[in-house]
Design an enzyme around this catalytic site. Structure first.
Site, PDB file in Angstrom:
ATOM      1  N   ASP A  39      66.542 -10.719  -9.101  1.00 24.88           N
ATOM      2  CA  ASP A  39      65.462 -11.776  -8.485  1.00 24.88           C
ATOM      3  C   ASP A  39      64.297 -11.866  -9.647  1.00 24.88           C
ATOM      4  O   ASP A  39      64.122 -13.276 -10.007  1.00 24.88           O
ATOM      5  CB  ASP A  39      64.814 -11.221  -7.324  1.00 24.88           C
ATOM      6  CG  ASP A  39      63.770 -12.379  -6.730  1.00 24.88           C
ATOM      7  OD1 ASP A  39      64.010 -13.369  -6.873  1.00 24.88           O
ATOM      8  OD2 ASP A  39      62.527 -11.970  -6.377  1.00 24.88           O
ATOM      9  N   ASP A  49      61.882  -2.589 -17.122  1.00 20.60           N
ATOM     10  CA  ASP A  49      60.705  -2.953 -17.860  1.00 20.60           C
ATOM     11  C   ASP A  49      60.818  -3.575 -19.277  1.00 20.60           C
ATOM     12  O   ASP A  49      60.350  -4.261 -19.692  1.00 20.60           O
ATOM     13  CB  ASP A  49      59.657  -1.922 -17.681  1.00 20.60           C
ATOM     14  CG  ASP A  49      60.071  -0.604 -18.263  1.00 20.60           C
ATOM     15  OD1 ASP A  49      61.365  -0.096 -18.365  1.00 20.60           O
ATOM     16  OD2 ASP A  49      59.316   0.256 -18.136  1.00 20.60           O
ATOM     17  N   LYS A  60      66.541   1.609 -13.409  1.00 18.10           N
ATOM     18  CA  LYS A  60      65.300   2.228 -13.655  1.00 18.10           C
ATOM     19  C   LYS A  60      65.517   3.758 -13.186  1.00 18.10           C
ATOM     20  O   LYS A  60      64.980   4.324 -12.393  1.00 18.10           O
ATOM     21  CB  LYS A  60      64.416   1.702 -12.496  1.00 18.10           C
ATOM     22  CG  LYS A  60      62.774   2.177 -12.910  1.00 18.10           C
ATOM     23  CD  LYS A  60      62.036   1.463 -14.108  1.00 18.10           C
ATOM     24  CE  LYS A  60      60.684   2.285 -14.289  1.00 18.10           C
ATOM     25  NZ  LYS A  60      60.315   2.085 -15.486  1.00 18.10           N
ATOM     26  N   TYR A  78      66.247  -5.191  -0.440  1.00 17.75           N
ATOM     27  CA  TYR A  78      65.916  -6.399   0.400  1.00 17.75           C
ATOM     28  C   TYR A  78      66.531  -6.106   1.706  1.00 17.75           C
ATOM     29  O   TYR A  78      66.206  -6.636   2.825  1.00 17.75           O
ATOM     30  CB  TYR A  78      66.945  -7.374  -0.339  1.00 17.75           C
ATOM     31  CG  TYR A  78      66.105  -8.336  -1.211  1.00 17.75           C
ATOM     32  CD1 TYR A  78      65.692  -7.907  -2.482  1.00 17.75           C
ATOM     33  CD2 TYR A  78      66.261  -9.845  -0.940  1.00 17.75           C
ATOM     34  CE1 TYR A  78      64.960  -8.671  -3.223  1.00 17.75           C
ATOM     35  CE2 TYR A  78      65.702 -10.814  -1.769  1.00 17.75           C
ATOM     36  CZ  TYR A  78      65.145  -9.973  -2.984  1.00 17.75           C
ATOM     37  OH  TYR A  78      64.416 -11.083  -4.002  1.00 17.75           O
ATOM     38  N   ASP A 101      64.259 -15.450 -12.649  1.00 15.83           N
ATOM     39  CA  ASP A 101      62.967 -16.350 -12.842  1.00 15.83           C
ATOM     40  C   ASP A 101      62.523 -16.310 -14.179  1.00 15.83           C
ATOM     41  O   ASP A 101      62.123 -17.528 -14.733  1.00 15.83           O
ATOM     42  CB  ASP A 101      61.795 -15.979 -11.835  1.00 15.83           C
ATOM     43  CG  ASP A 101      62.148 -16.887 -10.479  1.00 15.83           C
ATOM     44  OD1 ASP A 101      63.225 -17.007 -10.202  1.00 15.83           O
ATOM     45  OD2 ASP A 101      61.026 -17.055  -9.736  1.00 15.83           O
TER      46      ASP A 101
HETATM   47  C1  IPM Z   1      66.040 -16.216  -4.965  1.00 15.79           C
HETATM   48  C2  IPM Z   1      64.771 -16.598  -4.170  1.00 15.79           C
HETATM   49  C3  IPM Z   1      64.989 -15.731  -2.605  1.00 15.79           C
HETATM   50  C4  IPM Z   1      65.302 -14.299  -3.190  1.00 15.79           C
HETATM   51  C5  IPM Z   1      63.976 -15.882  -1.654  1.00 15.79           C
HETATM   52  C6  IPM Z   1      64.021 -17.338  -1.263  1.00 15.79           C
HETATM   53  C7  IPM Z   1      64.407 -15.104  -0.486  1.00 15.79           C
HETATM   54  O1  IPM Z   1      63.769 -16.090  -4.634  1.00 15.79           O
HETATM   55  O2  IPM Z   1      67.074 -16.652  -4.498  1.00 15.79           O
HETATM   56  O3  IPM Z   1      65.906 -15.652  -5.947  1.00 15.79           O
HETATM   57  O4  IPM Z   1      64.301 -13.494  -3.323  1.00 15.79           O
HETATM   58  O5  IPM Z   1      66.356 -13.827  -3.288  1.00 15.79           O
HETATM   59 MG    MG Z   2      63.839 -15.315  -6.757  1.00 20.00          MG
END
Ligand code: IPM
Ligand code: MG
Length: 353
Positions: A244, A220, A188, A138, A248
């Site tokens: 990240d 993975d 990884k 990042y 999700d």
């Molecule tokens: C998160 C989001 C952010 C990230 C974006 C909006 C920059 O996806 O907080 O997970 O990638 O960290």
């Molecule tokens: Mg995210």
């Protein structure tokens, strides 16, 4: 307690309004909180030409905690990277050194059948992903696109210092100590040197936590195990990029990304609290977004920054009651179920309080 309120874009302001109602009740019942609100993300760009104006950053830096909504929207997609709404949240994380991101994935019993996975796979799930937020690909240099058309090269760099890895792993070990005493570190190392360093450091720190069982998993495989047998995990610690993605994925185990709060903490317990979902431009302005992740983010703030587990539990219980009463926003409603509005859900939580 001084809280900076940054509603942001899309559904941010709508769900923040419901969290504010919850805060009002707590204030009425004696909680000493002052709040100040500022623009952030696209809303701040529209007004001040920058997604994180100096005044907003200053407010966040001076507050004890930040309650953040969400940023972004298609309207801003063509802006240069430095001016995109996402830059606001990345800038806040970096400038305030909010390096430890706690992303719980908890299945509320009321919602065990909202997941796309079989209820028996997810029922009772309660896992905590701890994601590093200030390093990795990042922020690593060099970065950018160079060369001429036909021969362009895109570059980003996975970059971690020992200090960054050490502090997030400590956060992982400490959290594991407070929970099941099991920590799974994700890397990884079979391909990436930076991740070999991550694994080596995890092994070096492990003797400081003899009561915690440390295991390692390649990312993975972790992505696969998360949908195969998510209850295998309790506390998971990982770098920025892997966290990240995995967070999700984990959120969908719980049925809805609209339910999940997060905390991003600095070394002193100050933090930024935000739903893990985005600004959902497709439903923004319609009053149908799920406000529970925002309200649960407030509960996390009470717990982690203000050390008030009682009021935090009170808010969480009120959320449970709202769900138990049968109210469902569109994201968690089953087919044929009545869908309630953002405000109806927020008011049900207020009643639950
Ligand atoms: C998160 C989001 C952010 C990230 C974006 C909006 C920059 O996806 O907080 O997970 O990638 O960290
Ligand atoms: Mg995210």
């Amino acid at each position: 307690m001084n809280i900076a309120i940054l509603p942001g874009d899309g559904i941010g302001p709508e769900i923040m309004a419901e969290a504010a109602k919850v805060l009002d009740v707590l204030r009425r019942d004696g909680l000493k909180v002052e709040t100040e609100t500022a623009l952030v993300g696209g809303a701040a760009y529209d007004m001040h030409g920058h997604p994180l104006p100096p005044a907003t950053l200053k407010l966040a830096q001076e507050a004890d905690a930040v309650l953040f909504g969400s940023v972004g929207g298609p309207k801003y997609d063509a802006l240069p990277r430095e001016l995109r709404p996402e830059k606001a949240i990345l800038g806040l994380r970096k400038e305030c050194d909010f390096f430890a991101n706690l992303r719980p994935a908890t299945v509320f019993p009321e919602l065990a059948d909202a997941s796309s996975l079989k209820p028996e796979i997810v029922a009772g799930l309660d896992l905590m992903i701890i994601r590093e937020l200030t390093g990795d690909i990042y922020f690593g240099e060099p970065r950018g696109v160079t060369g001429e058309k036909g021969h362009r090269v895109g570059i980003n760099t996975m970059h971690y210092t020992e200090a960054q890895i050490v502090r997030i792993l400590h956060a992982g070990f400490r959290t594991a100590r407070q929970r099941s005493k099991r920590l799974c570190s994700i890397d990884k190392m079979n391909v990436l040197e930076a991740m070999q360093l991550w694994r080596d450091i995890a092994n070096e720190l492990a003797p400081e936590y003899p009561d915690v069982e440390l295991t390692h998993m390649l990312v993975d495989n972790a992505a696969m195990q998360l949908v195969r047998n998510p209850k295998h995990f309790d506390v998971v610690v990982c770098g920025n990029m892997f966290g990240d993605i995995l967070s999700d994925e984990a959120s969908m185990l719980t049925g809805s990304i609209g339910m999940l709060p997060s905390a991003s903490l600095d070394a002193n317990g100050k933090g930024l609290y935000e739903p893990i979902h985005g600004s959902a431009p497709d439903i923004a302005g319609k009053g149908v977004a799920n406000p529970l992740a925002q309200i649960l983010s407030l509960a996390m703030m009470l717990k982690y920054t203000f050390n008030l587990p009682g009021p935090a539990a009170r808010v969480e219980n009120a959320v449970r009651k709202a769900l138990a009463s049968g109210l469902r926003t569109g994201d968690i409603a089953r087919q044929g179920e009545r869908v309630c509005s953002t405000a109806e859900m927020g008011e049900a939580v207020v009643r639950g309080l």
